[in-house]
Every structure is written in structure tokens, then in C-alpha cells.
Design an enzyme around this catalytic site. Sequence first.
Site, short mmCIF file in Angstrom:
data_model
loop_
_atom_site.label_atom_id
_atom_site.label_comp_id
_atom_site.label_asym_id
_atom_site.label_seq_id
_atom_site.Cartn_x
_atom_site.Cartn_y
_atom_site.Cartn_z
N GLY A 41 0.54 -4.99 0.61
CA GLY A 41 -0.66 -5.01 -0.22
C GLY A 41 -0.42 -5.68 -1.57
O GLY A 41 -1.36 -6.17 -2.19
N ALA A 95 0.88 -1.18 0.00
CA ALA A 95 0.00 0.00 0.00
C ALA A 95 0.91 1.22 0.00
O ALA A 95 2.06 1.15 0.44
CB ALA A 95 -0.88 -0.02 1.24
N GLU A 121 4.48 -5.27 7.16
CA GLU A 121 3.73 -4.22 7.86
C GLU A 121 4.21 -4.01 9.29
O GLU A 121 4.13 -2.88 9.81
CB GLU A 121 2.22 -4.54 7.86
CG GLU A 121 1.54 -4.40 6.50
CD GLU A 121 1.65 -5.62 5.60
OE1 GLU A 121 2.38 -6.57 5.96
OE2 GLU A 121 1.00 -5.63 4.55
N GLU A 155 -0.77 -9.25 -0.87
CA GLU A 155 -2.21 -9.48 -0.66
C GLU A 155 -2.98 -9.46 -1.97
O GLU A 155 -3.90 -10.25 -2.18
CB GLU A 155 -2.76 -8.40 0.30
CG GLU A 155 -2.20 -8.55 1.70
CD GLU A 155 -2.64 -7.43 2.63
OE1 GLU A 155 -2.23 -6.26 2.38
OE2 GLU A 155 -3.40 -7.69 3.58
#
Length: 261
Positions: free
Chosen positions: A112, A67, A135, A115
Site C-alpha cells: 500500500g 497496509a 502481497e 500504491e
Amino acid sequence: MADFVNILTEEKNGVLYLTINREDKLNALNYATLEEIKSIFEEVADNKSIKAVIITGAGEKAFVAGADIREIADLNEVNARKFAENGQEIFAMIENCHKPVVAVTNGFTLGGGCELAMACHMRVASANAKFGQPEVNLGIIPGYGGTQRLTHLIGRGKANELMMTGDMVDANEALRLGLVNHVLPTKAEAMAKAEDIVGKIMSKAPLAIGMIVDCVNAVYLPEENGYQTEANSFARCVKSGDYKEGTSAFLEKRKPVFKGE
Ligand code: COA
């Protein structure tokens, strides 16, 4: 398909190629990019000419490095929950898509990005791919479904280790763990392998492919009885013209021509 700012799309032979195109930011997923992914998958569901999707990242260095950290450096409890729920919802659209979605990952496939790859039905990696959920280095956890999908894919012990240490694993280790389906030496070869796989899938009965997606996903839905989903889906298949075509073609010793009806 409309033009997008952060994503390149190209449709070729029934395959939609979706390339996350923020190479100078290692294809980090900002809010705008996620919204573009959402609108692309809305179109994929409706557009009959699109029969499969391949997702990749621009350049050689990264699939997606996570992200966009600039956007998540100043969250509060309320918008953090919304941030996670929004990403989860968009990635669930990918996972629930009735057309095959394959990630071709190269270079950094982190946070992300990992993911996003895990939300796809399959993953094909180039040898330089690196996977991780870093993260914890930022004081947060995966929020786009990573805690769940990583555990489903590689098991609790290894998922805990990857998420708690923030360590990256290389492509061969990812293959060993079951995080990716195939590893090829280069990104071009990984793409060719993904094309090979979706080409094979596109020659099968499309409604049956969609039913497989539903049944496999039911395994992970505690409120659903997967065996019941399977029986219901099996029954839905036999209402299709493709069922008649597939069984007749076998008995007539010819190749079936499926119409997705
Ligand atoms: N969000 C926003 N920008 C990112 C990013 C991310 N997740 N990952 C990389 N970038 C940006 C960098 O800020 C840099 O931009 P700049 O040139 O404007 O400074 C550019 O992409 C290149 O990254 P850089 O860090 O210089 O490359 P590197 O080869 O030295 O390191 C990584 C590569 C992937 C190890 C490193 O970028 C990194 O750790 N990224 C964050 C990974 C992460 O924590 N992801 C989970 C986020 S929730």
C-alpha cells in the site's frame, strides 16, 4: 487543518506537508490512517491557501511498509472488496487532486505504500528507498490500485515480474524503470528536490495545472476520449483570468502573476 492521530500535517509557504506518522509500525496504513488521508484531501480541494502537497513517512526506515497486516489478516470476501474499493477511492482522490502531489519516499515503500506513492503525481526517492508489491507473500494481490498504476508506470512485463515475485527494487532500479522521477542521496535532499519541483509548479497558472491532471488521468480511463478531454480543458483555460495574464505578461515582457482565477 485539524489534528490527526496517525498523520502530522504542516502548512508552509503554500505547501501542505503530510507525514504518515506510525514509525514503530513502519508507517503501515491502517484504516484510521486512510480515513485521515481522505479527510486531508477533502480539505486540500477546498482550502485556497494550500497550493501543493508533499507526502512522506516519519523516520528514516520507511515511507510506508504497506497496509496494516494486522487489520487484513481476517478478511472475508465481502469486506475484502470494500477494503479494496475504499482504498482505491481514497487514492483516486490523490491522483485527481488539482494541486500537485509529490511523494518523498525513503526506506521501505511496499504494498500500500508503493500504491500510495504511485497515486501521487510524482515521486522523489532517497537512495535508501526500496519499492515492491509483496502481497503475494500473504496470499493476496495489491488492492489499492497497484495492479493498474504499476502497469501504467513501468509496463506490463516488469509490473508482472514485481508483483508475481514480490521482489523489491532499489531506488536506482526504480528510477531506471520509471517508477520514480528522481533519486537523491538522502531524505533531506529528496525533500529539497520535491520542494524545488512544487515551487516551480506553484509559480504557474493553477487552473492549467488542474487541467493537466485531468488530461493525463484521462489517458487511463477507457470510457474517456483523452483528446476530447484535452480540447475541452484547453477551452476552459482560455476562460480564465490567468490566461489573459499569462499571454499579456509575455507580450509586455514581464513576469506573470497568476491568481488561479
Ligand atoms: N503492517 C503491520 N505492521 C507492520 C507492517 C505492515 N505492513 N510492516 C511492518 N510492520 C511492523 C512490524 O510488525 C513490527 O512491529 P512490532 O515491532 O510490533 O513487531 C515493526 O513494524 C517493525 O517491522 P519489522 O518487521 O520488525 O522490521 P524489519 O526491518 O525486520 O523488516 C520489512 C522490515 C518491511 C521487510 C518487514 O516489516 C515486512 O516485510 N513488512 C511487511 C511488508 C508487506 O508485506 N507489505 C504489504 C502489506 S499488504
